[in-house]
Design a protein around this motif. Structure first.
Motif, PDB file in Angstrom:
ATOM      1  N   GLU A 255       0.833  -1.212   0.000  1.00  0.00           N
ATOM      2  CA  GLU A 255       0.000   0.000   0.000  1.00  0.00           C
ATOM      3  C   GLU A 255       0.861   1.254   0.000  1.00  0.00           C
ATOM      4  O   GLU A 255       0.550   2.248  -0.678  1.00  0.00           O
ATOM      5  N   ARG A 258       2.144   1.674  -3.474  1.00  0.00           N
ATOM      6  CA  ARG A 258       1.112   2.171  -4.381  1.00  0.00           C
ATOM      7  C   ARG A 258       0.940   3.687  -4.235  1.00  0.00           C
ATOM      8  O   ARG A 258       0.823   4.418  -5.232  1.00  0.00           O
ATOM      9  N   LYS A 259       0.927   4.168  -3.013  1.00  0.00           N
ATOM     10  CA  LYS A 259       0.781   5.607  -2.794  1.00  0.00           C
ATOM     11  C   LYS A 259       1.987   6.378  -3.325  1.00  0.00           C
ATOM     12  O   LYS A 259       1.846   7.472  -3.892  1.00  0.00           O
TER      13      LYS A 259
END
Length: 315
Positions: A255, A258-259
Motif C-alpha cells: 500500500e 502504491r501511494k
C-alpha cells in the motif's frame, strides 16, 4: 539600368519582406515574386527606352533575317525571365512551408539541434520541390529551344523512348519510386518519427523519391530503398504505452508503494517540461508474489483484462 534595377529590388525588398511577421506562405511567395519583378521591370524599362531611342537605326541597319533574330532574342529573354520568376515564386513558397530550424542549448555555449517530428507536408516537401522546380526549368528550356528553331517533337519522342528503355533496364528503381509514392500517400512515416522496418530501426532523417534514411540511436545511418520495405511499425504516431515492472522486497508495504507510485505519477504530470507529454497518469494494475520477491505493476493507459500487468505510462 543596373543601378535602377538594383535600387528597385532593394527598395521593394525593404518594403515587402522586412518586418512583416505573421504572413502566410502564399503572401511571402507573392511578395518575393514582386521583388523579383520590380528589378525585371527596371531592366525592361531601360531596354524599351533604348529600343525607342535607336528604333530607326535598328530598323534601317538590319535585314529581315536580322530583325527575326532580334525578335527571337527578345522572346528568349522574356521566356527566361518568366521562368526565373516562376522558379523564384515556387522556391519562396517551399521555403515558407519548410519547418524552421530550432536548436536547444546544451552544456555551456554548445547548441544542439532539436529533434522534432515534421508534418506530412514537411516530410514530402523536398520531393515536391525537386519535381516542381525541375518541371519549370525543363519547360523553360523546351520553350527556348523552340525559339532557337529546334523541333521539340522528335526530341520529346526520343526522350520517351529513352525513358522507356531506362524503365525496362531499371525495374528495381521504378519499383522503389512507385513504392515510395504509395508510402507517402498512406502517410506511413514522416521525418523525425521512429520506425521499425523489421530488420532496421531508427529515426527518419530524410525521405527521397527512391529511399529513406534512418538514424539509429547508436549514430549509424541506414539508407533503405522503398522497394525493400515490407511492413513498417511506427513508434511515434499519436501515442505509445510504456510498461515497466518494479521489483520489491518481500517485506515491502504494497500500500505504501502504491501511494508512492501515485504521488510520483502526479509529479510527472505536473512537470513544466515533460508533463504535457503524458496523456494519462501512471496506473497500478496489481502485484504478484514470487517465492523470493514481490513485484508490483502499474499502467496508465486503460485497465487490462489480464492481472497482473506491468506499470505503464502513455506518452
Amino acid at each position: 539600368m543596373p543601378i535602377l534595377a538594383v535600387g528597385a529590388s532593394i527598395l521593394a525588398r525593404q518594403r515587402l519582406l522586412t518586418g512583416h511577421l505573421g504572413q502566410t506562405p502564399l503572401q511571402v511567395a507573392l511578395r518575393t515574386l514582386t521583388v523579383y519583378l520590380s528589378g525585371a521591370a527596371a531592366w525592361l524599362f531601360g531596354l524599351v527606352l533604348l529600343g525607342w531611342t535607336w528604333r530607326y537605326h535598328i530598323v534601317e541597319s538590319q535585314s529581315a533575317e536580322g530583325l527575326t533574330v532580334l525578335r527571337n532574342g527578345i522572346d528568349i529573354i522574356a521566356i527566361a525571365v518568366a521562368g526565373r520568376a516562376v522558379t523564384s515564386f515556387f522556391n519562396a513558397l517551399f521555403n515558407a512551408y519548410s519547418p524552421q530550424a530550432r536548436s536547444d542549448a546544451g552544456d555551456g555555449n554548445l547548441a544542439l539541434p532539436a529533434a522534432a517530428v515534421q508534418t506530412r507536408l514537411g516530410s514530402v516537401l523536398p520531393i515536391l520541390r525537386g519535381f516542381t522546380l525541375g518541371a519549370v526549368i525543363g519547360l523553360t528550356i523546351l520553350l527556348i529551344l523552340t525559339q532557337l528553331g529546334f523541333g521539340i517533337g522528335p526530341l520529346l519522342a526520343g526522350f520517351g523512348i529513352f525513358g522507356l528503355a531506362i524503365s525496362f533496364g531499371s525495374q528495381t528503381l521504378v519499383k522503389d519510386i512507385v513504392s515510395g509514392f504509395f508510402f507517402m500517400v498512406e502517410d506511413a512515416f514522416r521525418v523525425g518519427e521512429y520506425i521499425d522496418t523489421g530488420k532496421l530501426k531508427g529515426t527518419v532523417e530524410k525521405i527521397s523519391p527512391r529511399s529513406l534514411q534512418l538514424r539509429h540511436q547508436s549514430g549509424l545511418l541506414h539508407t533503405i530503398p522503398f522497394g525493400t520495405l515490407g511492413s513498417v511499425t511506427n513508434a511515434s504516431r499519436d501515442w505509445a504505452t510504456i510498461k515497466f515492472s518494479l521489483r520489491l522486497d518481500r517485506t515491502a508495504d504494497i500500500e505504501k508503494a502504491r501511494k508512492a507510485i501515485k504521488k510520483i505519477g502526479i509529479e510527472m504530470q505536473a512537470d513544466p517540461e515533460y508533463g504535457k507529454s503524458f496523456l494519462m497518469p501512471l496506473k497500478m494494475q496489481g502485484w504478484t508474489r514470487s517465492p523470493t520477491q514481490r513485484s508490483s505493476s502499474v499502467r496508465n493507459l486503460r485497465p487490462s483484462r489480464r492481472w497482473p500487468a506491468p506499470f505503464s505510462a502513455r506518452l
